[in-house]
Design a protein around this motif. Sequence first.
Motif, PDB file in Angstrom:
ATOM      1  N   UNK A 101       9.888  15.910 -44.019  1.00 17.29           N
ATOM      2  CA  UNK A 101       8.571  15.300 -42.818  1.00 17.29           C
ATOM      3  C   UNK A 101       8.985  17.288 -41.594  1.00 17.29           C
ATOM      4  N   UNK A 102       9.789  17.779 -41.853  1.00 16.73           N
ATOM      5  CA  UNK A 102      10.085  19.886 -41.302  1.00 16.73           C
ATOM      6  C   UNK A 102       8.634  20.561 -42.488  1.00 16.73           C
ATOM      7  N   UNK A 103       8.762  20.078 -42.987  1.00 18.97           N
ATOM      8  CA  UNK A 103       8.162  20.698 -43.893  1.00 18.97           C
ATOM      9  C   UNK A 103       6.541  20.391 -43.449  1.00 18.97           C
ATOM     10  N   UNK A 104       6.353  19.553 -43.422  1.00 15.26           N
ATOM     11  CA  UNK A 104       4.863  18.959 -42.939  1.00 15.26           C
ATOM     12  C   UNK A 104       4.115  18.293 -41.907  1.00 15.26           C
ATOM     13  N   UNK A 105       5.352  19.131 -41.167  1.00 13.47           N
ATOM     14  CA  UNK A 105       5.564  19.732 -39.246  1.00 13.47           C
ATOM     15  C   UNK A 105       4.979  21.159 -38.869  1.00 13.47           C
ATOM     16  N   UNK A 106       5.709  21.773 -39.840  1.00 15.14           N
ATOM     17  CA  UNK A 106       5.650  23.084 -40.291  1.00 15.14           C
ATOM     18  C   UNK A 106       3.560  23.337 -40.517  1.00 15.14           C
ATOM     19  N   UNK A 107       3.747  22.940 -41.541  1.00 15.92           N
ATOM     20  CA  UNK A 107       2.108  23.475 -42.038  1.00 15.92           C
ATOM     21  C   UNK A 107       1.286  22.453 -41.249  1.00 15.92           C
ATOM     22  N   UNK A 108       1.081  21.486 -39.994  1.00 12.18           N
ATOM     23  CA  UNK A 108       0.410  21.150 -39.360  1.00 12.18           C
ATOM     24  C   UNK A 108       1.040  22.384 -38.116  1.00 12.18           C
ATOM     25  N   UNK A 109       1.674  22.881 -38.160  1.00 17.53           N
ATOM     26  CA  UNK A 109       1.640  24.205 -36.891  1.00 17.53           C
ATOM     27  C   UNK A 109       1.493  25.362 -37.529  1.00 17.53           C
ATOM     28  N   UNK A 110       1.290  25.468 -38.659  1.00 18.44           N
ATOM     29  CA  UNK A 110       0.496  26.894 -39.011  1.00 18.44           C
ATOM     30  C   UNK A 110      -1.129  26.436 -39.259  1.00 18.44           C
ATOM     31  N   UNK A 111      -1.608  25.023 -39.035  1.00 17.39           N
ATOM     32  CA  UNK A 111      -3.121  24.888 -39.370  1.00 17.39           C
ATOM     33  C   UNK A 111      -4.135  25.442 -37.944  1.00 17.39           C
ATOM     34  N   UNK A 112      -2.935  25.027 -37.068  1.00 13.80           N
ATOM     35  CA  UNK A 112      -3.968  24.967 -35.355  1.00 13.80           C
ATOM     36  C   UNK A 112      -3.263  27.407 -34.954  1.00 13.80           C
ATOM     37  N   UNK A 113      -2.483  26.731 -35.617  1.00 14.65           N
ATOM     38  CA  UNK A 113      -2.172  29.492 -34.832  1.00 14.65           C
ATOM     39  C   UNK A 113      -1.179  29.872 -35.832  1.00 14.65           C
ATOM     40  N   UNK A 114      -1.958  31.203 -35.743  1.00 14.64           N
ATOM     41  CA  UNK A 114      -0.356  32.075 -36.416  1.00 14.64           C
ATOM     42  C   UNK A 114       0.679  31.944 -36.471  1.00 14.64           C
ATOM     43  N   UNK A 115       1.737  32.089 -37.389  1.00 14.73           N
ATOM     44  CA  UNK A 115       3.226  31.654 -36.894  1.00 14.73           C
ATOM     45  C   UNK A 115       3.477  31.891 -38.274  1.00 14.73           C
ATOM     46  N   UNK A 116       5.116  32.364 -37.552  1.00  9.17           N
ATOM     47  CA  UNK A 116       5.988  33.361 -38.776  1.00  9.17           C
ATOM     48  C   UNK A 116       7.226  32.389 -38.332  1.00  9.17           C
ATOM     49  N   UNK A 117       7.745  31.955 -40.480  1.00  7.92           N
ATOM     50  CA  UNK A 117       8.381  30.420 -39.663  1.00  7.92           C
ATOM     51  C   UNK A 117       9.886  31.347 -40.370  1.00  7.92           C
ATOM     52  N   UNK A 118      10.540  31.290 -39.252  1.00  8.67           N
ATOM     53  CA  UNK A 118      12.171  31.653 -39.912  1.00  8.67           C
ATOM     54  C   UNK A 118      13.367  30.533 -40.321  1.00  8.67           C
ATOM     55  N   UNK A 119      13.704  29.870 -41.680  1.00  8.43           N
ATOM     56  CA  UNK A 119      14.473  29.452 -42.133  1.00  8.43           C
ATOM     57  C   UNK A 119      15.557  29.520 -42.262  1.00  8.43           C
ATOM     58  N   UNK A 120      16.909  29.124 -42.083  1.00 10.01           N
ATOM     59  CA  UNK A 120      18.039  29.870 -42.413  1.00 10.01           C
ATOM     60  C   UNK A 120      19.070  28.349 -42.378  1.00 10.01           C
TER      61      UNK A 120
END
Length: 90
Positions: free
Chosen positions: A38-57
């Motif tokens: 679910x988190x991966x899907x959400x972040x993928x959707x966000x990156x389709x609409x804008x350029x993001x840097x995703x930081x996961x810890x």
Amino acid sequence: MEAECHTHIRKTVGEFSAYLPQRSDHGGCAHGYGKTTAVNWYLAECTRTETLKVIRISVYSDNLAIFWRSVQDAFARAGFVFLRDYICPE
């Protein structure tokens, strides 16, 4: 238990763009219920609409120094090395 929020910051503007609330106990769900998916899907959707840097810890220790080093490493891998200049908070 308090909710924990992951904040995504727009690279171009430097402002908050989205919040993904996630309970720190994973909502009581055991392994295999699709939390990571679910988190991966959400972040993928966000990156389709804008350029993001995703930081996961991932946190596997309650040792603050180990956590801080993980934060510094994660940000550095994303190209943000400024945290290397800060000592571990107390």
